[in-house]
Design an enzyme around this catalytic site. Structure first.
Site, PDB file in Angstrom:
ATOM      1  N   GLU A  31    -102.958  34.574 -24.942  1.00 57.01           N
ATOM      2  CA  GLU A  31    -102.076  34.069 -23.896  1.00 57.01           C
ATOM      3  C   GLU A  31    -100.685  34.703 -24.032  1.00 57.01           C
ATOM      4  OE1 GLU A  31    -100.614  29.746 -22.071  1.00 57.01           O
ATOM      5  OE2 GLU A  31    -101.292  29.866 -24.145  1.00 57.01           O
ATOM      6  N   LYS A  69    -102.710  29.837 -14.316  1.00 53.46           N
ATOM      7  CA  LYS A  69    -102.907  28.584 -15.058  1.00 53.46           C
ATOM      8  C   LYS A  69    -102.540  27.394 -14.176  1.00 53.46           C
ATOM      9  CE  LYS A  69    -101.620  26.689 -19.616  1.00 53.46           C
ATOM     10  NZ  LYS A  69    -100.864  27.014 -20.848  1.00 53.46           N
ATOM     11  N   CYS A  89    -105.576  28.152 -22.170  1.00 51.91           N
ATOM     12  CA  CYS A  89    -105.004  27.262 -23.182  1.00 51.91           C
ATOM     13  C   CYS A  89    -105.139  25.780 -22.836  1.00 51.91           C
ATOM     14  CB  CYS A  89    -103.551  27.662 -23.451  1.00 51.91           C
ATOM     15  SG  CYS A  89    -102.878  26.920 -24.970  1.00 51.91           S
TER      16      CYS A  89
END
Length: 260
Positions: free
Chosen positions: A24, A98, A135
């Protein structure tokens, strides 16, 4: 960081890797440990920015599919935590932004990112249908399922997660998602302590199959490591024929899940 990543991609490709996922926000420190507008300067356009262009060349040179997590500028002042997906011939296929953004000590992400607005895309690549979940998103089962419904065969979860409350979940959530959604998951984490804070990133990158079993060992929790594993894609059909989770779903009973 970019030079190191290019070297690691070459290492993976030399060991036979056909798809490579970077960590990430791969090209710098995990700056979300602090809230500082100076780090807005880490943004760049996707796919027209320099890193995407470079990685298209790297993908083409090595014949590998790449998942490249970056700090994206859609327009001035509008920024996303994004992963670009590049095919093995260097073609830019698209991006995942995200959707789930944390805002807790050491992970001040709402200061830097807008929530994603592209849903849960799946990309047709030289190695099959690839999905990305970034994540903190791993804590939310709905996106995992959306990727499975879209036909994902492998879902990559690039992360920056540190020792503490979430570490014991690291070995639970991704295998559970792989089982529930009947695909492979490749999950990657940073390792070590960075200058911007005291987050101790615990590494332990691994692949897990649709039976919930690790493919080989997880990576070190203290040392950098390139993890290369062979995935038996025939196992997907075997598992789906045995455990008919997609047949037995009851979406007609799930209406309450999407109510605010």
């Amino acid at each position: 960081m970019i030079a190191a990543a290019v070297d690691h991609i070459a290492t993976a490709a030399s060991q036979g890797a056909q798809v490579v996922c970077l960590q990430e926000l791969f090209y710098g420190p995990y700056f979300c440990q602090v809230q500082d507008a100076d780090y807005y300067s880490y943004t760049e356009r996707i796919p027209d920015g320099p890193t995407t262009k470079l990685m298209q060349e790297v993908a083409r040179n090595h014949g590998v599919v790449l998942v490249v997590p970056m700090y994206e500028e859609e327009q001035p002042g509008v920024y996303f935590n994004t992963a670009a997906v590049i095919d093995a011939d260097g073609t830019y296929l698209g991006m995942h932004r995200k959707n789930h953004i944390p805002q807790v000590k050491g992970f001040w992400e709402k200061f830097y990112f807008r929530p994603g607005n592209l849903g849960y895309p799946v990309f047709d690549t030289a190695v099959g249908r690839i999905g990305v979940y970034i994540c903190y998103e791993r804590h939310f089962p709905e996106g995992w399922r959306a990727l499975g419904l879209a036909g994902a065969q492998i879902v990559f979860n690039p992360s920056a997660t540190s020792r503490g409350l979430s570490e014991y979940l690291w070995r639970l959530e991704q295998p559970a998602a792989a089982v529930a959604n009947e695909y492979y998951v490749g999950t990657i984490n940073r390792v070590g302590v960075e200058p911007l804070g005291d987050n101790d990133f615990y590494g332990q990158s691994y692949f897990v199959d649709p039976r919930g079993q690790l493919v080989g060992e997880a990576a070190s929790d203290t040392e950098e490591e390139v993890v290369v594993r062979d995935l038996d894609m025939d196992r997907l059909a075997e598992v789906r024929d045995l455990w008919q989770f997609y047949r037995d779903r009851r979406p007609d009973t799930y209406e309450g899940l999407v109510k605010p």
